[in-house]
Design an enzyme around this catalytic site. Structure first.
Site, PDB file in Angstrom:
ATOM      1  N   LYS A  75       0.844  -1.197   0.000  1.00 10.83           N
ATOM      2  CA  LYS A  75       0.000   0.000   0.000  1.00 10.83           C
ATOM      3  C   LYS A  75       0.879   1.247   0.000  1.00 10.83           C
ATOM      4  O   LYS A  75       1.907   1.292   0.680  1.00 10.83           O
ATOM      5  CB  LYS A  75      -0.915  -0.023   1.226  1.00 10.83           C
ATOM      6  CG  LYS A  75      -1.973   1.085   1.255  1.00 10.83           C
ATOM      7  CD  LYS A  75      -2.874   0.910   2.462  1.00 10.83           C
ATOM      8  CE  LYS A  75      -3.963   1.967   2.529  1.00 10.83           C
ATOM      9  NZ  LYS A  75      -4.862   1.766   3.694  1.00 10.83           N
ATOM     10  N   SER A 150      -9.601   1.588   2.810  1.00 15.38           N
ATOM     11  CA  SER A 150      -8.804   2.395   1.901  1.00 15.38           C
ATOM     12  C   SER A 150      -7.750   1.588   1.146  1.00 15.38           C
ATOM     13  O   SER A 150      -7.102   2.105   0.237  1.00 15.38           O
ATOM     14  CB  SER A 150      -8.117   3.517   2.688  1.00 15.38           C
ATOM     15  OG  SER A 150      -7.241   2.983   3.682  1.00 15.38           O
ATOM     16  N   SER A 174      -9.745  -0.947   7.036  1.00 13.46           N
ATOM     17  CA  SER A 174      -9.215  -0.687   5.697  1.00 13.46           C
ATOM     18  C   SER A 174      -8.470  -1.845   5.071  1.00 13.46           C
ATOM     19  O   SER A 174      -8.115  -1.790   3.897  1.00 13.46           O
ATOM     20  CB  SER A 174      -8.309   0.553   5.714  1.00 13.46           C
ATOM     21  OG  SER A 174      -9.074   1.725   5.861  1.00 13.46           O
TER      22      SER A 174
END
Length: 471
Positions: A75, A150, A174
């Site tokens: 990420k 996210s 997330s």
């Protein structure tokens, strides 16, 4: 080849059945073939050369790591000194950190290959990966549907076989939310189980790095590599390394609590949970409905606390030390910073404004301190629950993955998507999302929680559901 688990791939590469070079070449080709999903913001152009070096060492009979040749995506809010780290924000466009996060160093020490950096909601503030400054990620099961957030890019990369393992961050769900929406396994460990050193901060007190993968065994393998104390992160103090791939003592005839407040109003989703409960019951588990009354207040408390921490953490982004290529001519100092910070995305600005308001003089008692009390009461309530039950179960997300744009202009509706996931973050408990069914062609995940530091036991126990889903 790319559908293999990490454990299988490592064995195949180490034995010479295949090569790391071939695996990485095929992964890069798959990234190109699925580029419309937009899972990646940056792809490692040197990955093939790194794979060749691993193959050379294997041929020479030299030691290779536990993740030798495995493509791992990261990420884009986890620092990597060889690749850009932008948090999917124009504010950090082109920024490359001067150091690697602890988790990155530990992956590289075991010969994992960082295949690329994945898309996300800007500064990890979002639930759908629609709030990326570089455009949304699409759900691999249906491009009209969000992949969750996210960490949507990370989940999509695993679902499209463009990485075998991916690291995301989980502040309120997330990792587990996109894992559920994309049909992969997502794990949020006990707070402090994984070092946060090198994770660009959103809400320090509850966020955690967590892995996503195709299988629980791959999650366990990854955790064995990245978990454990770190002198650079005091939140890991007091925790000892756990060999997650070992067999751990699991309670005989364990008791599982079905959290009433986390039920779905959609009978199709609730039926998926019912099947999971039936599976556990068939394996000798005692499954009973339980009540966690403070869950009803958890989302409000979560967004109050995290917005406050986010406003503080993002104060450093003033376009002076890093930021947009914006001419300063003609600006007074405060006007210049205001203009620069106005270029944040809508969701980031919304949380900064809220985070400046709720702890301010005259309002802190009404909002922020009350949220901290909810957090404390929820923690006591769930600790008491774990005195009687070994695990808690619910659906991961109480609704189906929704359409692109459906909730962008309705932030309260968007926030409620976190209803079932924020409890694990507010209380620091480990939680996992396991894909367990499909409704209208879209995945549905089941979430399980365990008590603090019982991460390895949770992963081992959750395999009962994984085996039931794959049979």
């Amino acid at each position: 080849m790319l559908e293999q688990t990490a454990t299988s791939l490592v064995d195949m590469i180490s034995s010479g059945e295949t090569t790391a070079e071939y695996v990485i070449e095929q992964t890069i080709k798959q990234i190109e073939d699925t580029s419309q999903i937009h899972a990646f913001l940056h792809v490692n152009k040197g990955a093939v050369q790194q794979a060749k070096e691993i193959d050379r060492r294997i041929k020479e009979g030299r030691r290779v790591g536990r993740l030798a040749g495995i493509p791992v995506s990261i990420k884009d809010n986890i620092c990597t000194k060889q690749y850009p780290t932008t948090c999917a924000s124009r504010m950090l466009d082109g920024y490359t950190p001067p150091y690697d996060a602890t988790v990155i160093r530990r992956l590289l020490d075991e010969d994992a290959i960082i295949i690329g950096k994945t898309n996300m909601d800007e500064f990890a503030m979002g639930l759908s990966t629609e709030f990326s400054a570089y455009g949304p990620t699409l759900n691999p099961h249906n491009p009209d549907i969000v992949p969750g957030g996210s960490s949507g890019g990370s989940a999509a990369s695993v679902a499209t076989h463009t990485s075998t393992i991916s690291l995301g961050s989980d502040t309120g769900g997330s990792v587990r939310n996109p894992a559920s929406f994309c049909g992969v396994v997502g794990f949020k460990p006990t707070y402090g189980m994984i070092s946060r050193y090198g994770l660009i901060s959103y809400a320090n007190s509850i966020e955690q790095i967590g892995p996503m993968a195709k299988s629980i065994s791959d999650i366990s393998l990854c955790m064995s590599v990245i978990a454990g104390p770190d002198r650079n992160d005091n939140t890991t103090a007091g925790l000892t390394s756990v060999l997650f791939t070992d067999t751990h003592d699991v309670a005989k005839n364990p008791k599982v609590g079905i959290v009433r407040q986390m039920a779905s109003n959609d009978n199709r989703i609730q039926n998926v949970l019912d099947k999971a409960v039936e599976r556990l019951s068939a394996h000798g588990c005692t499954c009973e409905e339980v009540s966690l009354e403070m869950v009803d207040y958890s989302v409000a408390a979560y967004y109050t606390i995290t917005s406050t921490e986010a406003a503080s953490n993002l104060a450093r982004y003033d376009n002076i030390r890093y930021g947009y290529n914006m001419d300063h001519t003609g600006y007074e100092y405060h006007q210049y910073i205001t203009k620069a910070r106005a270029m944040f995305g809508a969701e980031v600005k919304r949380r900064i404004i809220a985070g400046g308001f709720v702890p301010s003089a005259g309002y802190a008692g009404r909002y922020f301190l009350k949220a901290l009390k909810v957090k404390s009461r929820l923690t006591r309530e769930i600790d008491k629950m774990f005195e009687s039950y070994d695990y808690l179960i619910s659906v991961t997300v109480p609704i189906l993955p929704f359409r692109m744009g459906e909730k962008v202009d309705d932030p309260v509706s968007m926030f409620l998507v976190d209803m079932n996931t924020v409890t694990a973050n507010l209380t620091g408990k480990p939680a996992i999302s396991i894909p367990y069914g499909m409704v209208d062609g879209l995945p549905v995940g089941v979430q399980m929680m365990a008590n603090t530091t019982e991460d390895a036991k949770l992963l081992q126990f959750a395999q009962i559901l994984e085996e039931g889903h794959t049979q």
